[in-house]
Design a protein around this motif. Sequence first.
Motif, PDB file in Angstrom:
ATOM      1  N   ARG A  96      42.986  58.238  77.456  1.00 54.93           N
ATOM      2  CA  ARG A  96      43.773  58.693  78.591  1.00 54.93           C
ATOM      3  C   ARG A  96      45.099  59.335  78.153  1.00 54.93           C
ATOM      4  NH1 ARG A  96      47.671  54.926  79.846  1.00 54.93           N
ATOM      5  NH2 ARG A  96      46.976  53.002  78.946  1.00 54.93           N
ATOM      6  N   LEU A  97      45.429  59.217  76.872  1.00 59.39           N
ATOM      7  CA  LEU A  97      46.661  59.845  76.402  1.00 59.39           C
ATOM      8  C   LEU A  97      46.407  61.186  75.714  1.00 59.39           C
ATOM      9  CD1 LEU A  97      48.670  56.783  75.117  1.00 59.39           C
ATOM     10  CD2 LEU A  97      49.168  58.187  77.100  1.00 59.39           C
ATOM     11  N   GLY A 126      40.976  52.200  77.190  1.00 57.72           N
ATOM     12  CA  GLY A 126      41.282  53.536  77.698  1.00 57.72           C
ATOM     13  C   GLY A 126      42.148  54.362  76.769  1.00 57.72           C
ATOM     14  N   VAL A 127      42.640  53.744  75.694  1.00 51.82           N
ATOM     15  CA  VAL A 127      43.495  54.467  74.756  1.00 51.82           C
ATOM     16  C   VAL A 127      42.841  54.414  73.379  1.00 51.82           C
ATOM     17  CG1 VAL A 127      45.791  54.568  73.702  1.00 51.82           C
ATOM     18  CG2 VAL A 127      45.536  53.805  76.069  1.00 51.82           C
ATOM     19  N   ALA A 169      50.606  54.488  68.256  1.00 48.80           N
ATOM     20  CA  ALA A 169      51.827  55.222  68.593  1.00 48.80           C
ATOM     21  C   ALA A 169      52.249  54.998  70.040  1.00 48.80           C
ATOM     22  CB  ALA A 169      51.610  56.718  68.354  1.00 48.80           C
ATOM     23  N   ILE A 170      51.753  53.900  70.599  1.00 45.04           N
ATOM     24  CA  ILE A 170      52.051  53.688  72.010  1.00 45.04           C
ATOM     25  C   ILE A 170      53.315  52.845  72.179  1.00 45.04           C
ATOM     26  CG2 ILE A 170      50.861  51.513  72.531  1.00 45.04           C
ATOM     27  CD1 ILE A 170      49.444  53.206  74.784  1.00 45.04           C
ATOM     28  N   CYS A 171      53.991  53.058  73.280  1.00 48.57           N
ATOM     29  CA  CYS A 171      55.207  52.311  73.591  1.00 48.57           C
ATOM     30  C   CYS A 171      54.910  50.816  73.659  1.00 48.57           C
ATOM     31  CB  CYS A 171      55.736  52.801  74.936  1.00 48.57           C
ATOM     32  SG  CYS A 171      57.111  51.836  75.558  1.00 48.57           S
ATOM     33  N   ARG A 219      52.116  52.037  78.041  1.00 51.47           N
ATOM     34  CA  ARG A 219      51.444  53.106  78.781  1.00 51.47           C
ATOM     35  C   ARG A 219      51.659  54.487  78.178  1.00 51.47           C
ATOM     36  NH1 ARG A 219      54.115  50.834  83.214  1.00 51.47           N
ATOM     37  NH2 ARG A 219      55.382  52.703  83.239  1.00 51.47           N
ATOM     38  N   GLU A 220      52.839  54.757  77.673  1.00 50.83           N
ATOM     39  CA  GLU A 220      53.176  56.100  77.215  1.00 50.83           C
ATOM     40  C   GLU A 220      53.258  56.157  75.701  1.00 50.83           C
ATOM     41  OE1 GLU A 220      53.513  58.457  79.469  1.00 50.83           O
ATOM     42  OE2 GLU A 220      53.325  57.045  81.129  1.00 50.83           O
ATOM     43  N   LEU A 221      53.169  57.369  75.154  1.00 50.97           N
ATOM     44  CA  LEU A 221      53.350  57.545  73.713  1.00 50.97           C
ATOM     45  C   LEU A 221      54.807  57.278  73.353  1.00 50.97           C
ATOM     46  CD1 LEU A 221      51.280  60.729  72.816  1.00 50.97           C
ATOM     47  CD2 LEU A 221      50.867  58.377  72.106  1.00 50.97           C
TER      48      LEU A 221
END
Length: 103
Positions: free
Chosen positions: A16-17, A30-31, A38-40, A45-47
């Motif tokens: 999803r990213l 989902g990622v 490299a996710i927060c 949820r965000e890069l």
Amino acid sequence: MGECYFCLSKASHSCRLCGRPVCDTHGGGGVCVACREAICAVCGRELAVSYCSGCGRLGCVDCLVQYDPVRRFCRDCLARGASEFKPEALEPLKKVVRRVFGS
Ligand SMILES: [Zn+2]
Ligand SMILES: [Zn+2]
Ligand SMILES: [Zn+2]
Ligand SMILES: [Zn+2]
């Protein structure tokens, strides 16, 4: 759906990213595995774009706040150390990035 970007077996969904097709092994949650690195670490949820200067966790533009020219803190660190920081001087990193890059 095509083949998993990482192992070339049948992909079940896309990350999803980054949107790459992935199998369950490489895209669980989902990622994909690359994005998961490299996710927060704050919101998950965000890069992530940088590290928190307080706790060292990876943070995204929504979760890190530019405190001064060299330091960024996550929301949790700011909440913990609210008295030692000056909240009125803080600006969400997203706005700073927009100003610098004009997007
Ligand atoms: Zn795979
Ligand atoms: Zn990905
Ligand atoms: Zn975040
Ligand atoms: Zn922190």
